[in-house]
Write an enzyme that holds these catalytic residues in place. Sequence first.
Site, PDB file in Angstrom:
ATOM      1  N   LYS A  17       0.829  -1.221   0.000  1.00  0.00           N
ATOM      2  CA  LYS A  17       0.000   0.000   0.000  1.00  0.00           C
ATOM      3  C   LYS A  17       0.859   1.264   0.000  1.00  0.00           C
ATOM      4  O   LYS A  17       0.560   2.218  -0.707  1.00  0.00           O
ATOM      5  CB  LYS A  17      -0.909   0.023   1.259  1.00  0.00           C
ATOM      6  CG  LYS A  17      -1.900  -1.117   1.317  1.00  0.00           C
ATOM      7  CD  LYS A  17      -2.667  -1.120   2.622  1.00  0.00           C
ATOM      8  CE  LYS A  17      -1.855  -1.445   3.838  1.00  0.00           C
ATOM      9  NZ  LYS A  17      -1.294  -2.796   3.892  1.00  0.00           N
ATOM     10  N   GLY A  41       3.346  -0.785   8.859  1.00  0.00           N
ATOM     11  CA  GLY A  41       4.678  -0.429   8.377  1.00  0.00           C
ATOM     12  C   GLY A  41       4.571  -0.310   6.867  1.00  0.00           C
ATOM     13  O   GLY A  41       4.304  -1.295   6.186  1.00  0.00           O
ATOM     14  N   HIS A  42       4.685   0.901   6.352  1.00  0.00           N
ATOM     15  CA  HIS A  42       4.518   1.135   4.918  1.00  0.00           C
ATOM     16  C   HIS A  42       5.864   1.550   4.328  1.00  0.00           C
ATOM     17  O   HIS A  42       6.447   2.550   4.742  1.00  0.00           O
ATOM     18  CB  HIS A  42       3.456   2.203   4.679  1.00  0.00           C
ATOM     19  CG  HIS A  42       2.091   1.769   5.126  1.00  0.00           C
ATOM     20  ND1 HIS A  42       0.971   2.572   5.036  1.00  0.00           N
ATOM     21  CD2 HIS A  42       1.655   0.604   5.661  1.00  0.00           C
ATOM     22  CE1 HIS A  42      -0.072   1.909   5.502  1.00  0.00           C
ATOM     23  NE2 HIS A  42       0.312   0.717   5.892  1.00  0.00           N
ATOM     24  N   GLN A 200      -3.268  -2.117   7.388  1.00  0.00           N
ATOM     25  CA  GLN A 200      -3.680  -3.519   7.509  1.00  0.00           C
ATOM     26  C   GLN A 200      -4.356  -3.948   6.185  1.00  0.00           C
ATOM     27  O   GLN A 200      -3.952  -3.479   5.147  1.00  0.00           O
ATOM     28  CB  GLN A 200      -4.595  -3.735   8.716  1.00  0.00           C
ATOM     29  CG  GLN A 200      -3.892  -3.573  10.073  1.00  0.00           C
ATOM     30  CD  GLN A 200      -3.640  -2.135  10.482  1.00  0.00           C
ATOM     31  OE1 GLN A 200      -4.548  -1.332  10.555  1.00  0.00           O
ATOM     32  NE2 GLN A 200      -2.405  -1.807  10.771  1.00  0.00           N
TER      33      GLN A 200
HETATM   34  P1  GDP Z   1       2.319  -2.102   3.098  1.00  0.00           P
HETATM   35  O1  GDP Z   1       2.218  -2.316   4.562  1.00  0.00           O
HETATM   36  O2  GDP Z   1       1.122  -2.590   2.364  1.00  0.00           O
HETATM   37  O3  GDP Z   1       2.683  -0.694   2.722  1.00  0.00           O
HETATM   38  O4  GDP Z   1       3.529  -3.028   2.608  1.00  0.00           O
HETATM   39  P2  GDP Z   1       4.959  -3.192   3.342  1.00  0.00           P
HETATM   40  O5  GDP Z   1       5.777  -1.999   3.083  1.00  0.00           O
HETATM   41  O6  GDP Z   1       4.774  -3.641   4.738  1.00  0.00           O
HETATM   42  O7  GDP Z   1       5.517  -4.464   2.577  1.00  0.00           O
HETATM   43  C1  GDP Z   1       5.646  -4.490   1.192  1.00  0.00           C
HETATM   44  C2  GDP Z   1       7.105  -4.813   0.856  1.00  0.00           C
HETATM   45  O8  GDP Z   1       7.212  -5.168  -0.497  1.00  0.00           O
HETATM   46  C3  GDP Z   1       8.048  -3.627   1.022  1.00  0.00           C
HETATM   47  O9  GDP Z   1       9.318  -4.104   1.357  1.00  0.00           O
HETATM   48  C4  GDP Z   1       8.059  -3.008  -0.379  1.00  0.00           C
HETATM   49  O10 GDP Z   1       9.253  -2.275  -0.637  1.00  0.00           O
HETATM   50  C5  GDP Z   1       7.978  -4.225  -1.233  1.00  0.00           C
HETATM   51  N1  GDP Z   1       7.283  -4.089  -2.514  1.00  0.00           N
HETATM   52  C6  GDP Z   1       6.211  -3.329  -2.842  1.00  0.00           C
HETATM   53  N2  GDP Z   1       5.816  -3.593  -4.105  1.00  0.00           N
HETATM   54  C7  GDP Z   1       6.643  -4.544  -4.586  1.00  0.00           C
HETATM   55  C8  GDP Z   1       6.735  -5.246  -5.831  1.00  0.00           C
HETATM   56  O11 GDP Z   1       5.956  -5.079  -6.753  1.00  0.00           O
HETATM   57  N3  GDP Z   1       7.743  -6.162  -5.937  1.00  0.00           N
HETATM   58  C9  GDP Z   1       8.628  -6.414  -4.936  1.00  0.00           C
HETATM   59  N4  GDP Z   1       9.575  -7.314  -5.136  1.00  0.00           N
HETATM   60  N5  GDP Z   1       8.565  -5.765  -3.748  1.00  0.00           N
HETATM   61  C10 GDP Z   1       7.582  -4.859  -3.578  1.00  0.00           C
HETATM   62  P1  IMO Z   2       0.246  -2.777   7.256  1.00  0.00           P
HETATM   63  O1  IMO Z   2      -0.504  -1.471   7.251  1.00  0.00           O
HETATM   64  C1  IMO Z   2       0.462  -6.956   8.456  1.00  0.00           C
HETATM   65  C2  IMO Z   2      -1.403  -8.041  12.284  1.00  0.00           C
HETATM   66  C3  IMO Z   2      -0.458  -8.457  13.392  1.00  0.00           C
HETATM   67  C4  IMO Z   2      -1.334  -9.427  14.161  1.00  0.00           C
HETATM   68  C5  IMO Z   2      -2.712  -8.772  14.044  1.00  0.00           C
HETATM   69  C6  IMO Z   2      -3.104  -7.958  15.269  1.00  0.00           C
HETATM   70  O2  IMO Z   2       1.716  -2.623   7.285  1.00  0.00           O
HETATM   71  O3  IMO Z   2      -0.245  -3.666   6.170  1.00  0.00           O
HETATM   72  P2  IMO Z   2      -2.282  -5.617  16.220  1.00  0.00           P
HETATM   73  O4  IMO Z   2      -0.937  -5.192  16.737  1.00  0.00           O
HETATM   74  O5  IMO Z   2      -2.799  -4.767  15.134  1.00  0.00           O
HETATM   75  O6  IMO Z   2      -3.287  -5.798  17.333  1.00  0.00           O
HETATM   76  O7  IMO Z   2      -2.038  -7.098  15.635  1.00  0.00           O
HETATM   77  O8  IMO Z   2      -2.663  -7.931  12.913  1.00  0.00           O
HETATM   78  N1  IMO Z   2      -1.089  -6.719  11.676  1.00  0.00           N
HETATM   79  C7  IMO Z   2      -0.521  -6.557  10.480  1.00  0.00           C
HETATM   80  N2  IMO Z   2      -0.044  -7.464   9.609  1.00  0.00           N
HETATM   81  N3  IMO Z   2       0.462  -5.659   8.141  1.00  0.00           N
HETATM   82  C8  IMO Z   2      -0.021  -4.736   8.997  1.00  0.00           C
HETATM   83  O9  IMO Z   2      -0.127  -3.429   8.685  1.00  0.00           O
HETATM   84  C9  IMO Z   2      -0.523  -5.171  10.248  1.00  0.00           C
HETATM   85  N4  IMO Z   2      -1.062  -4.540  11.309  1.00  0.00           N
HETATM   86  C10 IMO Z   2      -1.413  -5.500  12.173  1.00  0.00           C
HETATM   87  O10 IMO Z   2       0.683  -9.082  12.880  1.00  0.00           O
HETATM   88  O11 IMO Z   2      -1.403 -10.656  13.475  1.00  0.00           O
HETATM   89 MG    MG Z   3       3.277  -3.215   6.121  1.00  0.00          MG
END
Ligand code: GDP
Ligand code: IMO
Ligand code: MG
Length: 410
Positions: A17, A41-42, A200
């Site tokens: 996202k 964590g984005h 999430q």
């Molecule tokens: P979010 O929580 O939905 O914002 O996603 P996160 O940042 O937690 O996890 C997504 C991970 O995948 C991060 O390390 C991004 O840098 C990486 N990522 C996002 N899009 C792509 C993609 O199309 N390909 C690959 N290989 N990595 C990606």
């Molecule tokens: P983003 O925005 C992935 C999961 C936790 C746990 C459950 C409940 O980066 O996609 P909490 O601390 O919210 O009460 O935990 O939800 N969880 C996520 N898993 N991405 C997240 O956020 C999450 N936020 C919470 O791992 O299973």
């Molecule tokens: Mg994340």
Amino acid sequence: MPMNVVVMGAQWGDEGKGKIVDYLANEAQIIVRFAGGANAGHTIVIGQEQYALHLIPSGILYPDKMVILGAGMVIDPVALFSELKMLRDRGIDTTGRVFISDRAHLVLPRYIQIDKDRDLARKKPIGTTGRGIGITYSMKSDRDGIRIADLEWKEKMEELEPADRNFLAPYVEQLKGMSIDLSAYMVHHKNAQILFEGAQGALLDLDLGTYPYVSSGMSSAAGAAIGGCIGPRRLDKVLGVFKAYSTRVGNGPFPSEFDPDSEDELCRFVRETGREYGVTTGRPRRCGYLDLVALRYACLTNSIDSLVMTHLDVYDTLDEIKACIAYRIDDRMDENFPASVEALNKAVPVLRSFTGWKKSLANALTYDEFPTSAMEYIEFIERFCETPIDIVSVGYDRKETIIRKSPWAK
Ligand code: GDP
Ligand code: IMO
Ligand code: MG
């Protein structure tokens, strides 16, 4: 006409996202994060620079965007101010463009401790992120929460436990300075293009997710209206971000999870190639096949107009790709996503095979340059979910993004 576009997770979070909001924010003036807290964590990658955001909306990297922490969020002041400092230290000027809805709730240190203690004490822990999220939302439901607006309410502040008041004291003035009436702000900015950033994902939503293995906020599209302090009819489009496979952090049902015994190699391959480790906790993410039963459920329950597929590049070298198209539960085939955790735990995925494309997608500039077998995978998903895939991400960098149809087009 300006558009209001929601970007939400269509799986169990971490779909990418942050990357997609950062990409689309170029054409928005305001970015509103509508749910969750520092459990999120984005990640955003621009060339050599990588940013991990937890509370601040992913539009912050553009110097001219206004970013808002919405009413549906729960805000830990320690996490907020350390994130703002991190951004400033990296040369991002945040002055005068980070606002917080006065309806957002505050996370206190003792909620964080209770969250950790309670999860440890559970017979079957949820595996929370330990950020006090569930406790803060339950204080809110119990009507004992503390909102940003309450910082101005003398009587309420005087009633707080001394430890809570002392904790908040150094942050009060700064928080008040960032506080806005989001509903009035949205009226005032009715001609602005607004991006609503989810946290999430659909399957971690308190009501629609795999309860009780969910987070406690409204990560569904409906949460964008509530967390953004507008009515649902002001949302023009909902984008659902999903990975070409599935991941989940923490415990709970995951019908299409790779079999840890026989598919060990595939799991390790996807985890390493996709860098599947949590941004917030560093935990290895559980990995599995794309679950189309769950994805279609997410589309239906969130009015997803268009899908964004990420991580397709992770499959670049495989001979064969599989996706789950139904569940077998007690010898019965089911194409619907059940509420029962017991049913989900019993569900055996029915897998469909696709031919791998065995070619790097990273150099494709348009969808037409994709190998036919990659197109076949994409187009099968579109038909199954009855939803177009308008954006495909083939790498973590901002520029590794292929737009088939811009979400900003009416
Ligand atoms: P979010 O929580 O939905 O914002 O996603 P996160 O940042 O937690 O996890 C997504 C991970 O995948 C991060 O390390 C991004 O840098 C990486 N990522 C996002 N899009 C792509 C993609 O199309 N390909 C690959 N290989 N990595 C990606
Ligand atoms: P983003 O925005 C992935 C999961 C936790 C746990 C459950 C409940 O980066 O996609 P909490 O601390 O919210 O009460 O935990 O939800 N969880 C996520 N898993 N991405 C997240 O956020 C999450 N936020 C919470 O791992 O299973
Ligand atoms: Mg994340």
